[in-house]
Design a protein around this motif. Structure first.
Motif, PDB file in Angstrom:
ATOM      1  N   ALA A   1       0.840  -1.200   0.000  1.00 46.77           N
ATOM      2  CA  ALA A   1       0.000   0.000   0.000  1.00 46.77           C
ATOM      3  C   ALA A   1       0.871   1.244   0.000  1.00 46.77           C
ATOM      4  N   ASP A   2       0.313   2.331  -0.514  1.00 47.40           N
ATOM      5  CA  ASP A   2       1.039   3.597  -0.574  1.00 47.40           C
ATOM      6  C   ASP A   2       0.658   4.465   0.620  1.00 47.40           C
ATOM      7  N   ARG A   3       1.614   5.279   1.034  1.00 49.57           N
ATOM      8  CA  ARG A   3       1.304   6.246   2.086  1.00 49.57           C
ATOM      9  C   ARG A   3       0.459   7.380   1.512  1.00 49.57           C
ATOM     10  N   GLY A   4      -0.464   7.905   2.331  1.00 49.45           N
ATOM     11  CA  GLY A   4      -1.324   8.991   1.888  1.00 49.45           C
ATOM     12  C   GLY A   4      -1.383  10.098   2.910  1.00 49.45           C
ATOM     13  N   GLY A   5      -1.563  11.318   2.454  1.00 44.04           N
ATOM     14  CA  GLY A   5      -1.731  12.446   3.348  1.00 44.04           C
ATOM     15  C   GLY A   5      -0.426  12.982   3.891  1.00 44.04           C
ATOM     16  N   ASP A   6      -0.548  13.859   4.854  1.00 42.54           N
ATOM     17  CA  ASP A   6       0.586  14.585   5.434  1.00 42.54           C
ATOM     18  C   ASP A   6       1.054  13.871   6.702  1.00 42.54           C
ATOM     19  N   TRP A   7       2.155  13.167   6.602  1.00 45.45           N
ATOM     20  CA  TRP A   7       2.700  12.412   7.726  1.00 45.45           C
ATOM     21  C   TRP A   7       3.470  13.302   8.699  1.00 45.45           C
ATOM     22  N   SER A   8       3.669  14.543   8.372  1.00 40.62           N
ATOM     23  CA  SER A   8       4.494  15.411   9.218  1.00 40.62           C
ATOM     24  C   SER A   8       3.680  16.315  10.130  1.00 40.62           C
TER      25      SER A   8
ATOM     26  N   ILE B   1      -2.276  15.547  21.696  1.00 45.99           N
ATOM     27  CA  ILE B   1      -2.383  15.048  20.321  1.00 45.99           C
ATOM     28  C   ILE B   1      -3.657  14.226  20.175  1.00 45.99           C
ATOM     29  N   SER B   2      -4.423  14.537  19.136  1.00 46.99           N
ATOM     30  CA  SER B   2      -5.703  13.866  18.891  1.00 46.99           C
ATOM     31  C   SER B   2      -5.531  12.733  17.886  1.00 46.99           C
ATOM     32  N   PHE B   3      -5.062  13.079  16.690  1.00 47.68           N
ATOM     33  CA  PHE B   3      -4.801  12.043  15.691  1.00 47.68           C
ATOM     34  C   PHE B   3      -3.844  12.579  14.639  1.00 47.68           C
ATOM     35  N   THR B   4      -3.223  11.654  13.935  1.00 50.68           N
ATOM     36  CA  THR B   4      -2.262  12.000  12.893  1.00 50.68           C
ATOM     37  C   THR B   4      -2.977  12.153  11.552  1.00 50.68           C
ATOM     38  N   PHE B   5      -2.443  13.024  10.706  1.00 51.04           N
ATOM     39  CA  PHE B   5      -3.066  13.296   9.406  1.00 51.04           C
ATOM     40  C   PHE B   5      -2.570  12.351   8.315  1.00 51.04           C
ATOM     41  N   GLY B   6      -1.430  11.734   8.520  1.00 55.57           N
ATOM     42  CA  GLY B   6      -0.902  10.800   7.534  1.00 55.57           C
ATOM     43  C   GLY B   6      -1.417   9.399   7.772  1.00 55.57           C
ATOM     44  N   GLY B   7      -1.666   8.671   6.686  1.00 50.89           N
ATOM     45  CA  GLY B   7      -2.151   7.298   6.792  1.00 50.89           C
ATOM     46  C   GLY B   7      -1.948   6.573   5.483  1.00 50.89           C
ATOM     47  N   LEU B   8      -2.959   5.840   5.053  1.00 48.61           N
ATOM     48  CA  LEU B   8      -2.900   5.121   3.791  1.00 48.61           C
ATOM     49  C   LEU B   8      -3.521   5.949   2.678  1.00 48.61           C
ATOM     50  N   ARG B   9      -3.002   5.784   1.509  1.00 47.53           N
ATOM     51  CA  ARG B   9      -3.561   6.459   0.343  1.00 47.53           C
ATOM     52  C   ARG B   9      -4.768   5.681  -0.155  1.00 47.53           C
TER      53      ARG B   9
ATOM     54  N   ARG C   1     -11.073   2.699  -1.308  1.00 46.32           N
ATOM     55  CA  ARG C   1     -10.204   1.594  -1.696  1.00 46.32           C
ATOM     56  C   ARG C   1      -8.748   2.001  -1.480  1.00 46.32           C
ATOM     57  N   VAL C   2      -7.973   1.152  -0.831  1.00 48.47           N
ATOM     58  CA  VAL C   2      -6.563   1.435  -0.592  1.00 48.47           C
ATOM     59  C   VAL C   2      -5.795   1.241  -1.895  1.00 48.47           C
ATOM     60  N   LEU C   3      -4.909   2.185  -2.192  1.00 50.44           N
ATOM     61  CA  LEU C   3      -4.144   2.176  -3.438  1.00 50.44           C
ATOM     62  C   LEU C   3      -2.713   1.735  -3.196  1.00 50.44           C
ATOM     63  N   ASP C   4      -2.133   1.086  -4.199  1.00 54.08           N
ATOM     64  CA  ASP C   4      -0.715   0.736  -4.114  1.00 54.08           C
ATOM     65  C   ASP C   4       0.127   1.893  -4.644  1.00 54.08           C
ATOM     66  N   GLN C   5       1.421   1.689  -4.729  1.00 56.62           N
ATOM     67  CA  GLN C   5       2.314   2.784  -5.101  1.00 56.62           C
ATOM     68  C   GLN C   5       2.192   3.166  -6.569  1.00 56.62           C
ATOM     69  N   SER C   6       1.496   2.367  -7.343  1.00 61.40           N
ATOM     70  CA  SER C   6       1.226   2.721  -8.744  1.00 61.40           C
ATOM     71  C   SER C   6      -0.109   3.433  -8.896  1.00 61.40           C
ATOM     72  N   GLY C   7      -0.831   3.568  -7.788  1.00 59.39           N
ATOM     73  CA  GLY C   7      -2.134   4.226  -7.834  1.00 59.39           C
ATOM     74  C   GLY C   7      -3.278   3.294  -8.150  1.00 59.39           C
TER      75      GLY C   7
ATOM     76  N   LEU D   1      -9.127  -4.490  -0.139  1.00 59.83           N
ATOM     77  CA  LEU D   1      -8.651  -3.688   0.993  1.00 59.83           C
ATOM     78  C   LEU D   1      -9.214  -2.269   0.929  1.00 59.83           C
ATOM     79  N   PHE D   2      -9.810  -1.848   2.031  1.00 55.01           N
ATOM     80  CA  PHE D   2     -10.408  -0.522   2.152  1.00 55.01           C
ATOM     81  C   PHE D   2      -9.875   0.151   3.418  1.00 55.01           C
ATOM     82  N   ALA D   3      -9.977   1.478   3.471  1.00 54.27           N
ATOM     83  CA  ALA D   3      -9.578   2.226   4.668  1.00 54.27           C
ATOM     84  C   ALA D   3     -10.516   3.400   4.844  1.00 54.27           C
ATOM     85  N   CYS D   4     -10.771   3.754   6.108  1.00 50.82           N
ATOM     86  CA  CYS D   4     -11.621   4.907   6.406  1.00 50.82           C
ATOM     87  C   CYS D   4     -11.238   5.455   7.766  1.00 50.82           C
TER      88      CYS D   4
END
Length: 487
Positions: free
Chosen positions: A252-259, A426-434, A440-446, A452-455
């Protein structure tokens, strides 16, 4: 593993918070056999959702539009709720994230917000107007709402999760507690189940709704930066990023702002100020727009009146963390103290510093007395008193010191004076899965990873650096529902 075990579930949802239950409900309504796995024991279940106040941001046309989902309240006859359009919601998301959020994801959440609330209401979730936190009473006794997020569910996070559990039981969803998922099972590139230590649970689809990594101090330090390992965890201690890691391991690819993350002004004096299931949100300190905030040097360090606190509170925990000792003090006089929300500032066990003079208050806080007195003196002298004070609008009543206070500047002059110590929660992190707009969770090719799903907080991309009140719960409702509609 026998054939009976393979067919034990059609949909596995990992994580029993608001988003996970929404996914489970939506899948069960389609006739799917759903098993929801919760890492925590029963007594500590509910994820971060248990700790929320229940604020739910949605598009609506005003009180007449909302009334169908609201509990009866005699105050409705004396209430003004301004409409909140899709354009306003999208603009708020764009503005507070600096344009760094996923625009397609934002549009889906916004456009689905009203229907998601009505759907959950039809299943049994009860809603109310947030009179205690989002309205001010005018001279004629009218309640005037402000800040875009006007609605919450009844009884906050505990009420939210109690109703979700009731709905799940009614829909035939099997919920298993003490069930920590340790990995994902794949066959031919598709996810076909989960591992729980030596145990396997096969399914046609897996929905990850197990939150971010905010309760993992090593990951916080690695991705958010040094010092973040010392932040106070507001919510569940079980959101440690295990399933994000498991998904990354299978491609799976990383999504969002991990910082960046959602972090707030949080009580610094109460001994049990982490993951407190009794006090939950009462440890938050969001009254800063009505006063000033100083560090240990007695100096102000941000614009307390930059915007309604709905649009600033989630980024100021980080700013406090960067101050000496990672602590600051919210300061009010007798006039402004009277305007603070009792829910937070009259919390059981809270003991603010109180003094009859600014100098005595500084000594009690153990900050630089001369520096603090100078800060208050210069702030008071710089206030634009030609503008009336009005907490229901951005009133432009500014204090032209450095840093400026853009709105709601009111002199710190009426004894007694109050100071509340705050730190970073700290409440929650903004970075997660793409993921895509269907969760639907995406791989590094999109490309979507089959099965596999994420929410919820696991799905990265919606927020960056900041966050508008109530956007997290509605995102979980909308995207959880979308995941369950396909899983």
């Amino acid at each position: 593993m026998g054939e009976a075990d393979v067919r034990e579930a059609e949909v596995v949802v990992v994580g029993g918070g608001n988003a996970g239950y929404c996914a489970a409900h939506a899948a069960a309504e389609r006739g799917r056999r759903v098993v929801l796995l919760e890492k925590a024991p029963r007594a500590h279940a509910g994820g971060n959702s248990y700790y929320t106040l229940g604020s739910t941001r949605l598009v609506h046309d005003g009180l007449d539009d909302l009334i169908a989902v609201l509990e009866p309240d005699e105050r409705h006859a004396r209430t003004e709720v301004p409409p909140y359009s899709a354009a306003e919601f999208l603009d708020d998301l764009e503005r507070v994230t600096g344009g760094r959020g996923d625009k397609e994801l934002a549009e889906v959440v916004v456009e689905g917000s009203r229907d998601a609330v009505r759907w959950l209401h039809s299943l049994g979730l009860r809603f109310r107007l947030m009179y205690d936190r989002q309205a001010h009473v005018g001279p004629d006794g009218t309640f005037v709402f402000w800040g875009g997020s006007h609605v919450s569910n009844v009884d906050g996070g505990p009420g939210l999760m109690s109703v979700h559990e009731d709905i799940a039981a009614r829909l035939g969803i099997e919920v298993r507690y003490d069930s920590a998922v340790t990995g994902l099972i794949t066959e031919d590139g598709a996810v076909v189940g989960v591992r729980m230590g030596e145990e396997e649970l096969r399914a046609e689809s897996v929905v990850i709704a197990s939150g971010g990594f905010e309760a993992n101090p090593q990951w916080r330090q690695r991705y958010l930066g040094d010092g973040w390992q010392n932040a106070k965890v507001r919510g569940t201690p079980y959101n440690t990023g295990d399933l994000i890691h498991a998904a990354l391991e299978i491609g799976a690819d990383r999504g969002g702002d991990w910082s960046t993350c959602h972090s707030v002004p949080w009580d610094a004096s109460f001994p049990e100020n982490e993951s407190n299931r009794e006090l939950t949100n009462r440890l938050s300190r969001y009254g800063y727009p009505l006063g000033i905030v100083v560090n240990r040097l007695g100096q102000r360090f941000f614009d307390e009146g930059a915007d309604f606190r709905n649009y600033t509170y989630a980024k100021y925990g980080k700013v406090i963390l960067e101050q000496p000792g990672s602590v600051a003090f919210q300061v009010f006089d007798a006039k402004s103290r009277a305007m603070l929300a009792a829910y937070e500032y009259e919390m059981p066990g809270i003991v603010p510093f109180v003094a009859d003079s600014v100098e005595e208050l500084a000594a009690a806080m153990d900050v630089d007395v001369d520096g603090f007195a100078r800060t208050v003196r210069e702030f008071n002298a710089s206030i634009d008193t030609s503008r009336p004070f009005d907490p229901t609008i951005k009133d432009g009543r500014s204090a032209t010191v450095e840093p400026v206070k853009s709105n709601w500047a009111s002199a710190i002059e009426a004894a007694p004076f109050y100071a509340y110590p705050v730190t970073c929660g700290i409440s929650f992190t903004f970075g997660g899965l793409r993921g895509d707009v269907d969760s639907r969770v995406l791989d590094q090719s999109g490309d979507p990873i089959p099965g596999l799903f994420a929410c919820g907080e696991t799905l990265g991309g919606l927020f960056s650096a900041n966050y508008p009140t109530g956007a997290g719960l509605i995102a979980g409702m909308v995207m959880g529902r979308r995941a369950g509609a396909l899983a």
